[in-house]
Design an enzyme around this catalytic site. Sequence first.
Site, PDB file in Angstrom:
ATOM      1  N   ARG A  60      -4.628  61.476 -33.205  1.00  0.00           N
ATOM      2  CA  ARG A  60      -4.268  61.499 -34.464  1.00  0.00           C
ATOM      3  C   ARG A  60      -3.603  60.406 -35.104  1.00  0.00           C
ATOM      4  O   ARG A  60      -2.526  60.162 -34.650  1.00  0.00           O
ATOM      5  CB  ARG A  60      -3.818  62.849 -35.343  1.00  0.00           C
TER       6      ARG A  60
ATOM      7  N   GLU B  82      -8.972  57.557 -42.835  1.00  0.00           N
ATOM      8  CA  GLU B  82     -10.147  57.448 -42.225  1.00  0.00           C
ATOM      9  C   GLU B  82     -11.340  57.871 -43.281  1.00  0.00           C
ATOM     10  O   GLU B  82     -11.276  58.558 -43.989  1.00  0.00           O
ATOM     11  CB  GLU B  82     -10.486  58.586 -41.191  1.00  0.00           C
TER      12      GLU B  82
ATOM     13  N   HIS C 272     -12.883  56.955 -34.883  1.00  0.00           N
ATOM     14  CA  HIS C 272     -12.821  58.346 -34.510  1.00  0.00           C
ATOM     15  C   HIS C 272     -14.036  58.812 -33.854  1.00  0.00           C
ATOM     16  O   HIS C 272     -14.623  59.831 -34.316  1.00  0.00           O
ATOM     17  CB  HIS C 272     -12.355  59.306 -35.761  1.00  0.00           C
TER      18      HIS C 272
END
Length: 306
Positions: free
Chosen positions: A224, A253, A272
């Site tokens: 994260r 994000e 991601h």
Amino acid sequence: MIVLHARPSPGFRAAVDAIFGAGVVTHVDEAAPLDAVAGEITALLHVLTPVTADFIASAPGLKLIQKLGVGVNTIALDAAREHGVAVCNMPGTNSQAVAEMALSLMMAVLRRTCFFDARTRAGEGWTADPSELDSVGEVGGRTVGLVGFGNSAQLLAPVLAALGARVVYTARSERDGPYEFLQLGQLLAESDIVSLHMPLTEETRASIDPFAMKQGAILVNTARGELVDEERLVAALTAGHLRGAGLDVFAEEPLPRGNPMLGLPNAVLAPHIAWLTPETLVRSLTVAHENCRRLGAGEALLHQVV
């Protein structure tokens, strides 16, 4: 109604239909709100778009929020608990993919893959400044520190050891095994490569200070973004305190245009997707399908968090 809130690829859609049955799952684009289905939804297949307290309160029939992955920090857990909505995750389903991505980011930074790819495409493969070759390196002979020692880290550790690395780790408790346990501060100070494999909690938020890491070290983050103080990471990379970073996750994000991270030549970036492989999707959707079946049958759910 079972709803998948994501922007699935054609392969993802095909896997959903193959496992759940054609037309069983309603797809809502991740950029669109869930308001239109709030009155009908029973189970939500959640990827990354936050599940807010307001949405949970607006969905009286919602019984299950099924995370396709592990981290549940994007779900309003207190609201789910208050409204009697079960929250489940699926530990282990994406561990292989994340472990492999962490390794690939380590290699990309060490071997400066992006730099040399760009030079080769520009016709400068053999004419680039020879001193650039002085800044590549190998995993073998380096100390790799794993912060968190769950499924992905446990898959990664023996691969690194087989390549000749000294593998150390830190976790909430020491584990049996061949790898050395260190406290976080010592691990950061000693490791040539630090790879993050821990969940985001209030305790772990901004717990990784890039300037506490060894001079010339590499940071890899497939966990994260908020685990790291991003401003200090940019400063450490810019100043040369860190050799480089391989990052799949960020505090915001998608990474917005203008973010200083985008201009750093010693950072290898991905959006991601460490967890996202066709193999992971099949494993994940199989668990999700089973939990939806159990929900309908009134049976105990797998991996229930709330």
